[in-house]
Design a protein around this motif. Structure first.
Motif, mmCIF file in Angstrom:
data_model
loop_
_atom_site.group_PDB
_atom_site.id
_atom_site.type_symbol
_atom_site.label_atom_id
_atom_site.label_comp_id
_atom_site.label_asym_id
_atom_site.label_seq_id
_atom_site.Cartn_x
_atom_site.Cartn_y
_atom_site.Cartn_z
ATOM 1 N N SER A 281 0.759 -1.115 0.142
ATOM 2 C CA SER A 281 -0.101 -0.030 0.138
ATOM 3 C C SER A 281 0.756 1.465 -0.004
ATOM 4 N N TYR A 282 1.974 1.363 0.597
ATOM 5 C CA TYR A 282 2.782 2.362 0.854
ATOM 6 C C TYR A 282 3.627 2.640 -0.411
ATOM 7 N N SER A 283 3.943 1.642 -0.985
ATOM 8 C CA SER A 283 4.588 1.760 -2.258
ATOM 9 C C SER A 283 3.532 2.459 -3.498
ATOM 10 N N PHE A 284 2.327 1.620 -3.474
ATOM 11 C CA PHE A 284 1.308 2.056 -4.497
ATOM 12 C C PHE A 284 1.101 3.414 -4.222
ATOM 13 N N PHE A 285 0.635 3.828 -2.895
ATOM 14 C CA PHE A 285 -0.021 5.273 -2.837
ATOM 15 C C PHE A 285 1.111 6.264 -2.883
ATOM 16 N N LYS A 286 2.399 5.827 -2.587
ATOM 17 C CA LYS A 286 3.368 6.973 -2.680
ATOM 18 C C LYS A 286 3.511 7.323 -4.450
ATOM 19 N N GLU A 287 3.799 6.065 -5.179
ATOM 20 C CA GLU A 287 3.685 6.435 -6.519
ATOM 21 C C GLU A 287 2.698 6.725 -7.115
ATOM 22 N N GLU A 288 1.409 6.356 -6.799
ATOM 23 C CA GLU A 288 0.200 6.636 -7.615
ATOM 24 C C GLU A 288 -0.814 7.276 -6.999
ATOM 25 N N PHE A 289 -0.458 8.326 -6.126
ATOM 26 C CA PHE A 289 -1.447 9.095 -5.185
ATOM 27 C C PHE A 289 -2.367 9.837 -6.005
ATOM 28 N N PHE A 290 -2.118 10.317 -7.319
ATOM 29 C CA PHE A 290 -3.116 11.113 -7.954
ATOM 30 C C PHE A 290 -3.790 10.291 -9.107
ATOM 31 N N ASN A 291 -3.491 8.926 -9.120
ATOM 32 C CA ASN A 291 -4.088 8.019 -10.005
ATOM 33 C C ASN A 291 -5.781 7.988 -9.916
ATOM 34 N N ASP B 105 -0.342 8.400 6.763
ATOM 35 C CA ASP B 105 -0.361 9.644 6.374
ATOM 36 C C ASP B 105 -0.705 9.918 4.902
ATOM 37 N N LEU B 106 -0.342 9.128 3.991
ATOM 38 C CA LEU B 106 -0.524 9.039 2.523
ATOM 39 C C LEU B 106 -2.299 8.984 2.361
ATOM 40 N N LEU B 107 -2.878 8.016 3.306
ATOM 41 C CA LEU B 107 -4.125 7.741 3.086
ATOM 42 C C LEU B 107 -5.224 9.061 3.466
ATOM 43 N N ASN B 108 -4.731 9.447 4.790
ATOM 44 C CA ASN B 108 -5.352 10.657 4.987
ATOM 45 C C ASN B 108 -5.285 11.964 4.124
ATOM 46 N N ASN B 109 -3.979 12.067 3.629
ATOM 47 C CA ASN B 109 -3.915 13.266 2.558
ATOM 48 C C ASN B 109 -4.744 12.817 1.326
ATOM 49 N N TRP B 110 -4.932 11.532 0.979
ATOM 50 C CA TRP B 110 -5.772 11.047 0.030
ATOM 51 C C TRP B 110 -7.191 11.532 0.072
ATOM 52 N N LEU B 111 -7.549 11.439 1.327
ATOM 53 C CA LEU B 111 -8.890 11.619 1.800
ATOM 54 C C LEU B 111 -9.446 13.115 1.714
ATOM 55 N N ILE B 112 -7.955 14.081 1.913
ATOM 56 C CA ILE B 112 -8.369 15.529 2.187
ATOM 57 C C ILE B 112 -8.423 15.898 0.668
ATOM 58 N N LEU B 113 -7.527 15.155 -0.338
ATOM 59 C CA LEU B 113 -7.567 15.564 -1.500
ATOM 60 C C LEU B 113 -9.136 14.998 -2.203
ATOM 61 N N LYS B 114 -9.699 14.180 -1.758
ATOM 62 C CA LYS B 114 -10.940 13.515 -2.183
ATOM 63 C C LYS B 114 -11.945 14.706 -1.714
ATOM 64 N N GLU B 115 -12.017 15.350 -0.676
ATOM 65 C CA GLU B 115 -12.964 16.095 -0.257
ATOM 66 C C GLU B 115 -12.746 17.538 -0.898
ATOM 67 N N ARG B 116 -11.549 18.121 -1.412
ATOM 68 C CA ARG B 116 -11.410 19.287 -1.973
ATOM 69 C C ARG B 116 -11.474 19.301 -3.454
ATOM 70 N N LYS B 117 -11.264 18.098 -4.088
ATOM 71 C CA LYS B 117 -11.299 17.977 -5.593
ATOM 72 C C LYS B 117 -12.059 16.957 -6.168
ATOM 73 N N ILE B 118 -12.353 15.937 -5.606
ATOM 74 C CA ILE B 118 -13.376 14.861 -5.982
ATOM 75 C C ILE B 118 -14.736 14.886 -5.815
ATOM 76 N N ASP B 119 -15.177 15.285 -4.518
ATOM 77 C CA ASP B 119 -16.467 15.297 -4.007
ATOM 78 C C ASP B 119 -17.118 16.856 -4.266
ATOM 79 N N ILE B 120 -16.838 17.596 -5.039
ATOM 80 C CA ILE B 120 -17.107 18.862 -5.205
ATOM 81 C C ILE B 120 -18.276 19.067 -6.007
ATOM 82 N N ILE B 121 -18.604 18.147 -6.780
ATOM 83 C CA ILE B 121 -19.663 18.285 -8.064
ATOM 84 C C ILE B 121 -21.010 17.613 -7.157
ATOM 85 N N ARG B 122 -21.925 18.297 -7.256
ATOM 86 C CA ARG B 122 -23.436 17.973 -6.977
ATOM 87 C C ARG B 122 -24.303 18.502 -7.945
#
Length: 203
Positions: A33-43, A74-91
């Motif tokens: 998980s660490y290797s994947f999320f570090k390399e593919e964080f924005f996938n 930390d990576l997963l927490n940061n991904w959830l923050i990214l999700k909230e700011r850039k992914i979950d913005i469309i309603r």
């Protein structure tokens, strides 16, 4: 088995998480998980496995002393923050009330922030590694410029929460899947503005 695609890697982590019993199993999950999320964080393919992120976080909170646990958490927490700011913005489709109408009636615009493969973008086939590699080598200008010889083709339709005053929020893609996937990845990465307009040919 050789794990190639992002989806296959995530599926592997998911299977291991379900079967894990011993500490060595958890160590393998965390390291993968660490290797994947570090390399593919924005996938964008991570969006298909959102429940996996939550499961991993719960597991890591119970195993905080294992190797790479804190870093992965930390990576997963940061991904959830990214999700909230850039992914979950469309309603609905209120984000389209100001979108320009293309002067050619056979074309229409789509914003980069709309290219979410689990919410608003519906693609006809899966993403493959060869095309991903090619698209990642292209410049932003190349990706977003209209190419008459290889256009992005699709159409809009209304979602259940859409207002008919504005364009439909759901985008059905016939061609251009990998270009759109890379544009969305760069939007998540902050390299392409979410308001950037992409030209589609209407079918």
């Amino acid at each position: 088995m050789i794990i190639n695609t992002a989806a296959q890697q995530l599926e592997r982590i998911k299977i291991l998480l379900i079967k894990a019993k011993k500490e060595t199993d958890f160590i393998e999950i965390i390291n993968l998980s660490y290797s994947f999320f570090k390399e593919e964080f924005f996938n964008p393919e991570i969006l298909y496995f959102q429940e996996l992120v939550i499961d991993l976080m719960n597991m890591l909170r119970k195993n905080v002393n294992l190797k790479n646990s804190k870093e992965t958490l930390d990576l997963l927490n940061n991904w959830l923050i990214l999700k909230e700011r850039k992914i979950d913005i469309i309603r609905g489709n209120l984000h389209l009330k100001d979108i320009l109408q293309h002067p050619d009636i056979n074309k229409f615009y789509v914003k980069a922030l709309e290219l979410n493969p689990t919410k608003t973008l519906f693609m006809k086939h899966v993403i493959n590694d060869l095309q991903v590699t090619y698209q990642r080598k292209r410049t932003n200008k190349d990706l977003i410029s209209f190419d008459e010889s290889d256009p992005i083709i699709g159409y809009r339709r209304f979602g259940k929460d859409d207002k008919h005053l504005y364009p439909g929020s759901e985008i059905i893609v016939k061609t251009g899947h990998h270009r759109l996937n890379e544009i969305y990845r760069r939007y998540l990465e902050g390299k392409i503005d979410g308001e950037t307009l992409i030209i589609f040919v209407k079918i």
